[in-house]
Every structure is written in C-alpha cells, then in structure tokens.
Design a protein around this motif. Structure first.
Motif, PDB file in Angstrom:
ATOM      1  N   HIS A  76       8.915   3.381  -8.422  1.00 48.52           N
ATOM      2  CA  HIS A  76       9.718   2.190  -8.120  1.00 48.52           C
ATOM      3  C   HIS A  76       8.858   1.163  -7.379  1.00 48.52           C
ATOM      4  O   HIS A  76       8.944   1.026  -6.169  1.00 48.52           O
ATOM      5  CB  HIS A  76      10.938   2.582  -7.270  1.00 48.52           C
ATOM      6  N   GLN A  77       8.030   0.441  -8.128  1.00 54.02           N
ATOM      7  CA  GLN A  77       7.133  -0.550  -7.536  1.00 54.02           C
ATOM      8  C   GLN A  77       7.792  -1.924  -7.525  1.00 54.02           C
ATOM      9  O   GLN A  77       8.038  -2.503  -8.578  1.00 54.02           O
ATOM     10  CB  GLN A  77       5.835  -0.619  -8.335  1.00 54.02           C
ATOM     11  N   SER A  78       8.091  -2.444  -6.348  1.00 47.01           N
ATOM     12  CA  SER A  78       8.616  -3.798  -6.221  1.00 47.01           C
ATOM     13  C   SER A  78       8.741  -4.138  -4.742  1.00 47.01           C
ATOM     14  O   SER A  78       9.072  -3.277  -3.930  1.00 47.01           O
ATOM     15  CB  SER A  78      10.001  -3.906  -6.870  1.00 47.01           C
TER      16      SER A  78
ATOM     17  N   ARG B  85      11.089  -5.715  -3.658  1.00 44.64           N
ATOM     18  CA  ARG B  85      12.537  -5.703  -3.411  1.00 44.64           C
ATOM     19  C   ARG B  85      13.001  -4.362  -2.856  1.00 44.64           C
ATOM     20  O   ARG B  85      14.152  -4.227  -2.440  1.00 44.64           O
ATOM     21  CB  ARG B  85      13.296  -5.998  -4.705  1.00 44.64           C
TER      22      ARG B  85
ATOM     23  N   THR C   4      19.455  -6.178 -10.141  1.00 44.97           N
ATOM     24  CA  THR C   4      19.650  -7.526 -10.689  1.00 44.97           C
ATOM     25  C   THR C   4      21.064  -7.665 -11.237  1.00 44.97           C
ATOM     26  O   THR C   4      21.735  -8.670 -10.995  1.00 44.97           O
ATOM     27  CB  THR C   4      18.606  -7.806 -11.782  1.00 44.97           C
TER      28      THR C   4
ATOM     29  N   PHE D 164      15.609  -1.604 -10.470  1.00 45.64           N
ATOM     30  CA  PHE D 164      15.566  -3.057 -10.313  1.00 45.64           C
ATOM     31  C   PHE D 164      16.452  -3.764 -11.337  1.00 45.64           C
ATOM     32  O   PHE D 164      17.015  -4.812 -11.047  1.00 45.64           O
ATOM     33  CB  PHE D 164      14.127  -3.534 -10.333  1.00 45.64           C
TER      34      PHE D 164
END
Length: 185
Positions: free
Chosen positions: A128-130, A132, A101, A97
C-alpha cells in the motif's frame, strides 16, 4: 408417612415446578437476580434501588424525535474525510486507495496492531504505497516473553521503524495490563 408431611412434600414439589417454569422467562431471571443483588447490598448503579420495574433491553425501542430540515441527503461529504482510526491487516487484498477515493477519504491513519517490527511494517507498507496512508506502528508485546529487558527491545523495534520510515505516530494498545502481563503483573 402422615398426611400433613405428605401434603407439604406435594406442595413443595408443585411449587418447585411452578418456579422452574417461571425461571424459563428471561424477565423473571433478570428481576430475580436484581432483587437478590439489592438484598445483598450490591447496588451496581445500573438499576437504582427505587426502580419499580426492570425493562429488558429487547423491549426498549425508542422513537426518534429528530425531524430533518430537508429530505435532501448529500451523496458525498461536504469536506474530505480523514479516517483517523482504521486497521489495515495483511489479509486485506482490495485496492485501498480506490476504496478511499470512492468514499471520499483523503487520508487514512492505520493504527496497525501487527506492524511491531521493521519487517512487518515494510511488508504492510509494500502492498500500500501512497502518501494518503499513514501507518502508526504498535508495541511488540512478544518481547515480554523474551529474556533481557523487554521494554528496551520494544523501544529498539520502534526506533528501527522510525529511522527507516519517519513514522508520524504510535499505536499504544491498551492490552498491556488488561490481559498481557509482565513478570506476572
């Protein structure tokens, strides 16, 4: 041995050396192969019969005729980037992430080749927690080697992932039929 036969043999020997030296050049090999293919009637379409000369790819150096309107190259894209075809592997240890960004990527769709079971999906998702990141699981082709109905087992694997994570899509990898076989087909 009579003189005529001797001269013919020496001539053939010299000719073979000349051809061997010529064969060392790639352009000669390509040209010869194309001519043999045309003679045998194997026209690939890559080089039509009426082509007078074959140009090796290494000599093809086109010059762009595009003239930019401005030398002002934007530092960032004008709109958020939506990466729709990426592959995130378990060996990736960077901060996904942070990278997204930095590169102005708002959403990343992982067409995951290795998330074919709920356990593998959970393992990738845990790192990978999101919102997005959207992971599309793949089909578990290892089931083709098991007894019973492998396609039902693949469907069961996908259903387990879908129930647990409400997946948004599926990666249908083209290898079934290309090199993975079922019952020899």
């Amino acid at each position: 041995m009579n003189q005529t036969v001797r001269r013919i043999l020496i001539g053939l020997l010299v000719l073979s050396y000349v051809l061997l030296i010529a064969w060392a050049f790639q352009d000669v090999r390509v040209f010869t192969r194309v001519q043999i293919a045309h003679f045998l009637g194997w026209h690939s379409g890559a080089m039509p019969e009426e082509t007078e000369e074959a140009i090796a790819l290494r000599y093809f150096k086109p010059v762009s005729k595009i003239v930019p309107e401005s030398e002002n190259i934007p530092e960032y894209p004008a709109y958020p980037v939506f990466e729709f075809h990426g592959h995130l592997f378990p060996s990736y240890k960077k901060d996904l992430f942070e990278e997204m960004t930095k590169n102005h990527i708002s959403m990343f769709v992982d067409l995951a080749l290795l998330t074919t079971t709920l356990e593998k999906y959970d393992a990738l998702r845990a790192g990978h927690q999101s919102p997005r990141l959207v992971i599309f699981p793949g089909l578990n082709y290892d089931r083709l080697d098991e007894s019973g109905d492998p396609f039902q087992k693949m469907a069961d694997d996908l259903e387990a992932i879908a129930k647990a994570h409400k997946i948004k899509g599926l990666k249908l990898w083209k290898d079934l039929g290309l090199y993975r076989k079922f019952d020899g087909k």
